[in-house]
Design a protein around this motif. Sequence first.
Motif, PDB file in Angstrom:
ATOM      1  N   ARG A 163       0.800  -1.218   0.000  1.00 45.82           N
ATOM      2  CA  ARG A 163       0.000   0.000   0.000  1.00 45.82           C
ATOM      3  C   ARG A 163       0.838   1.276   0.000  1.00 45.82           C
ATOM      4  O   ARG A 163       0.315   2.350  -0.244  1.00 45.82           O
ATOM      5  N   LYS A 165       3.565   4.159  -1.144  1.00 46.49           N
ATOM      6  CA  LYS A 165       3.976   4.741  -2.417  1.00 46.49           C
ATOM      7  C   LYS A 165       5.480   4.593  -2.616  1.00 46.49           C
ATOM      8  O   LYS A 165       5.955   4.493  -3.750  1.00 46.49           O
ATOM      9  N   LYS A 214       4.414  -8.149  -7.802  1.00 45.90           N
ATOM     10  CA  LYS A 214       4.199  -7.811  -9.211  1.00 45.90           C
ATOM     11  C   LYS A 214       3.861  -9.046 -10.032  1.00 45.90           C
ATOM     12  O   LYS A 214       3.076  -8.983 -10.988  1.00 45.90           O
ATOM     13  N   GLY A 220      -4.039  -3.442 -12.553  1.00 47.33           N
ATOM     14  CA  GLY A 220      -4.485  -2.202 -11.922  1.00 47.33           C
ATOM     15  C   GLY A 220      -3.729  -1.811 -10.671  1.00 47.33           C
ATOM     16  O   GLY A 220      -3.885  -0.694 -10.166  1.00 47.33           O
ATOM     17  N   TRP A 221      -2.884  -2.720 -10.150  1.00 51.53           N
ATOM     18  CA  TRP A 221      -2.150  -2.411  -8.919  1.00 51.53           C
ATOM     19  C   TRP A 221      -0.951  -1.521  -9.218  1.00 51.53           C
ATOM     20  O   TRP A 221      -0.172  -1.793 -10.131  1.00 51.53           O
ATOM     21  N   THR A 222      -0.790  -0.454  -8.434  1.00 51.73           N
ATOM     22  CA  THR A 222       0.347   0.448  -8.575  1.00 51.73           C
ATOM     23  C   THR A 222       1.436   0.047  -7.593  1.00 51.73           C
ATOM     24  O   THR A 222       1.243   0.161  -6.371  1.00 51.73           O
ATOM     25  N   SER A 223       2.560  -0.402  -8.103  1.00 50.69           N
ATOM     26  CA  SER A 223       3.653  -0.852  -7.236  1.00 50.69           C
ATOM     27  C   SER A 223       4.389   0.339  -6.634  1.00 50.69           C
ATOM     28  O   SER A 223       4.607   1.359  -7.302  1.00 50.69           O
ATOM     29  N   VAL A 274      -6.570  -3.389  -5.233  1.00 53.12           N
ATOM     30  CA  VAL A 274      -6.658  -2.503  -6.393  1.00 53.12           C
ATOM     31  C   VAL A 274      -7.789  -1.493  -6.200  1.00 53.12           C
ATOM     32  O   VAL A 274      -7.642  -0.304  -6.488  1.00 53.12           O
ATOM     33  N   GLN A 277      -6.743   1.168  -3.752  1.00 54.12           N
ATOM     34  CA  GLN A 277      -5.876   2.169  -4.377  1.00 54.12           C
ATOM     35  C   GLN A 277      -6.675   3.117  -5.260  1.00 54.12           C
ATOM     36  O   GLN A 277      -6.415   4.328  -5.287  1.00 54.12           O
ATOM     37  N   ARG A 278      -7.663   2.582  -5.966  1.00 48.89           N
ATOM     38  CA  ARG A 278      -8.478   3.417  -6.841  1.00 48.89           C
ATOM     39  C   ARG A 278      -9.248   4.461  -6.036  1.00 48.89           C
ATOM     40  O   ARG A 278      -9.312   5.636  -6.407  1.00 48.89           O
ATOM     41  N   LYS A 281      -6.916   7.233  -4.832  1.00 49.82           N
ATOM     42  CA  LYS A 281      -6.601   8.202  -5.899  1.00 49.82           C
ATOM     43  C   LYS A 281      -7.731   9.192  -6.102  1.00 49.82           C
ATOM     44  O   LYS A 281      -7.519  10.387  -6.315  1.00 49.82           O
TER      45      LYS A 281
END
Length: 286
Positions: A163, A165, A214, A220-223, A274, A277-278, A281
């Motif tokens: 989770r 950044k 990964k 859709g997941w931001t690493s 995912v 995270q969406r 954002k």
Amino acid sequence: GFLGGSFLTILQGCGFEIATSNVRLADREGIERVLDERPPKLGVICTAGERGRPNISWCDAHPVETMEANVTGQLLVATACKNRGLHVTLIGTGALYEPDPSRPGHLFTEQDKCNIASPGVYVALRVKLEELLSFFDNVLFLRVNYPISSNLDPRGLIGKLARFKTVDRAAPSVSVLEDLVPRIPDMVKRRTTGVVNFVNNGGLAYADVLEALKARAPPGWTSPVVARSAPSRPAATLDVSHFAAACGREIPNSITSVRRIIADLKETEFAALVEEQRQQKLREQR
């Protein structure tokens, strides 16, 4: 709490009958009443304590409250158990060390002194508790470090890293709970006492965790990004030879265990991550 719930689930899964209690650490009479009314056959495990809300920085602003939970309360439990001839397991921290540039690759043992130049209230009181517990002959003190659950719970290390950044370029010792908690009864049966580095074998590079995530996560997941700077928190590797001897079993390798956990994660957990995270954002865009 996170640790208590994890310990309970794992030990029950191993077939142990566990009697739980919500008595406050400051309630001496309540603690003694529980021990007298439901005396354990094997031993007592106390996972209660102050770990900060939302993190250990809280402890710096609340030193007295932290001391009451992490020193005074722990000593109350230890004393109540000692007076009844009971073995008790208490939980500490392994985040007492920073890698020593003069000793690259050094594995810190239970005898090594804390080498953090400016430890905060949380760490300073954990060190003090270790010193005070050395006078007890019935206490096993487990140094837990960056606990890892077998899911994406945001309180466990894998869930936290997934989770963030940005993550540190670090490879500290970690405690994979499903590996290590089943070894506690072995030590209790042997009446093991003193401090034990309750961690897996070898350090766990955060970058390796992200690579494993990964390989499983949906598009859709931001690493997170791996930072280039030095770690912001203690990230040393601890020696597990005493732990292995104390429980009579080999201690599993951390990255091997973490890769297995990530490989076994459910698709629904990644989907929830995912979506989380969406939503985050969207909140940031408002």
